[in-house]
Design an enzyme around this catalytic site. Structure first.
Site, PDB file in Angstrom:
ATOM      1  N   CYS A  73       0.862  -1.178   0.000  1.00 15.68           N
ATOM      2  CA  CYS A  73       0.000   0.000   0.000  1.00 15.68           C
ATOM      3  C   CYS A  73       0.902   1.233   0.000  1.00 15.68           C
ATOM      4  O   CYS A  73       2.054   1.146  -0.400  1.00 15.68           O
ATOM      5  CB  CYS A  73      -0.974  -0.005   1.181  1.00 15.68           C
ATOM      6  SG  CYS A  73      -0.206   0.263   2.795  1.00 15.68           S
ATOM      7  N   LEU A  74       0.415   2.372   0.443  1.00 12.61           N
ATOM      8  CA  LEU A  74       1.233   3.575   0.428  1.00 12.61           C
ATOM      9  C   LEU A  74       2.264   3.592   1.546  1.00 12.61           C
ATOM     10  O   LEU A  74       3.447   3.832   1.310  1.00 12.61           O
ATOM     11  CB  LEU A  74       0.354   4.836   0.511  1.00 12.61           C
ATOM     12  CG  LEU A  74       1.118   6.159   0.515  1.00 12.61           C
ATOM     13  CD1 LEU A  74       1.907   6.338  -0.783  1.00 12.61           C
ATOM     14  CD2 LEU A  74       0.169   7.319   0.733  1.00 12.61           C
TER      15      LEU A  74
END
Length: 115
Positions: A73-74
């Site tokens: 994810c980020l």
């Protein structure tokens, strides 16, 4: 029991450089990006499959059961949740610690676009 393990599970994780080495070494590693489509298009790991975290439970049938899954994810939060969810469902899942922020911070290659 460690409070962090009780909150986030005891899932395996890799740093960006460890993940990059594993990707280079292990062609069977499945890369799962659990961000939203606009985040994915802005930059992702080449070869990653996009399944937003909010859709993951309904799309488990799209994931391999015979390969390790690297969750991305980020920043590592959503992928940690995905890793725990997948591990609980019997998959072999690994979290990318620090997410794409750590990946890009390490100067590793990023692919832009929807594929």
């Amino acid at each position: 029991m460690n409070i962090l393990k009780s909150l986030f599970g005891s899932s395996a994780s890799l740093s960006a450089t460890e993940a990059q080495a594993r990707i280079a070494q292990d062609q069977t590693l499945f890369i799962l990006d659990v961000r939203e489509p606009n985040e994915f298009q802005a930059g992702h790991i080449d070869g990653a499959k996009l399944i937003p975290l909010s859709e993951l439970s309904a799309r488990l049938n799209e994931l391999p059961t015979d390969r390790d899954i690297l969750c991305v994810c980020l920043s590592g939060g959503r992928s940690s949740s995905a890793t725990s969810q997948l591990t609980g469902a019997g998959y072999s899942a690994i979290n990318l610690r620090g997410g794409m922020s750590a990946w890009q911070g390490a100067g590793l290659p990023v692919k832009k676009g929807s594929k």
